[in-house]
Design a protein around this motif. Structure first.
Motif, mmCIF file in Angstrom:
data_model
loop_
_atom_site.group_PDB
_atom_site.id
_atom_site.type_symbol
_atom_site.label_atom_id
_atom_site.label_comp_id
_atom_site.label_asym_id
_atom_site.label_seq_id
_atom_site.Cartn_x
_atom_site.Cartn_y
_atom_site.Cartn_z
ATOM 1 N N ARG A 1 10.622 29.831 -38.422
ATOM 2 C CA ARG A 1 10.990 28.461 -38.802
ATOM 3 C C ARG A 1 10.817 28.316 -40.303
ATOM 4 N N ALA B 1 19.490 29.279 -35.439
ATOM 5 C CA ALA B 1 19.342 28.762 -34.080
ATOM 6 C C ALA B 1 19.507 27.247 -34.056
ATOM 7 N N GLU B 2 18.958 26.577 -35.066
ATOM 8 C CA GLU B 2 19.119 25.124 -35.175
ATOM 9 C C GLU B 2 18.977 24.735 -36.641
ATOM 10 N N GLY B 3 19.516 23.583 -36.983
ATOM 11 C CA GLY B 3 19.501 23.157 -38.373
ATOM 12 C C GLY B 3 20.637 23.807 -39.142
ATOM 13 N N ARG B 4 20.455 23.893 -40.469
ATOM 14 C CA ARG B 4 21.486 24.544 -41.273
ATOM 15 C C ARG B 4 20.858 25.154 -42.518
ATOM 16 N N GLY C 1 25.500 26.830 -39.979
ATOM 17 C CA GLY C 1 24.867 26.008 -38.950
ATOM 18 C C GLY C 1 24.522 26.818 -37.718
ATOM 19 N N ALA C 2 24.016 26.121 -36.719
ATOM 20 C CA ALA C 2 23.584 26.752 -35.473
ATOM 21 C C ALA C 2 24.682 27.656 -34.916
#
Length: 81
Positions: free
Chosen positions: A17, A38-41, A60-61
């Motif tokens: 993360r 995986a998530e966010g950008r 992005g994801a």
């Protein structure tokens, strides 16, 4: 990808993360890995000669990035944040 290839790839992943505005890598860093979102950008940018940030693109994801540096043997050419 075929299931065995997906399983090998999944076994090699190291989830991490990043905080908002934390660098994934910086321009000039050695290219030692490629990344998936995986998530966010992730923001790709470079500094102008005047020191202003120029945003070039986003990932992005579901997108992968950073693989070109593994093939051209050169350093990273932009910041990924």
């Amino acid at each position: 990808l075929p299931a065995p290839a997906r399983e090998r790839l999944a076994g090699a992943l190291a989830p991490r993360r990043y905080a908002r505005d934390e660098a994934v890598y910086r321009r000039g860093d050695e290219a030692v890995a490629f990344y998936g979102v995986a998530e966010g950008r992730v923001r790709f940018s470079a500094l102008s000669p005047e020191g202003r940030e120029a945003v070039l693109s986003y990932a992005g994801a579901g997108q992968w990035f950073g693989e070109i540096g593994l093939f051209d043997d050169g350093p990273r050419v932009v910041d990924a944040t």
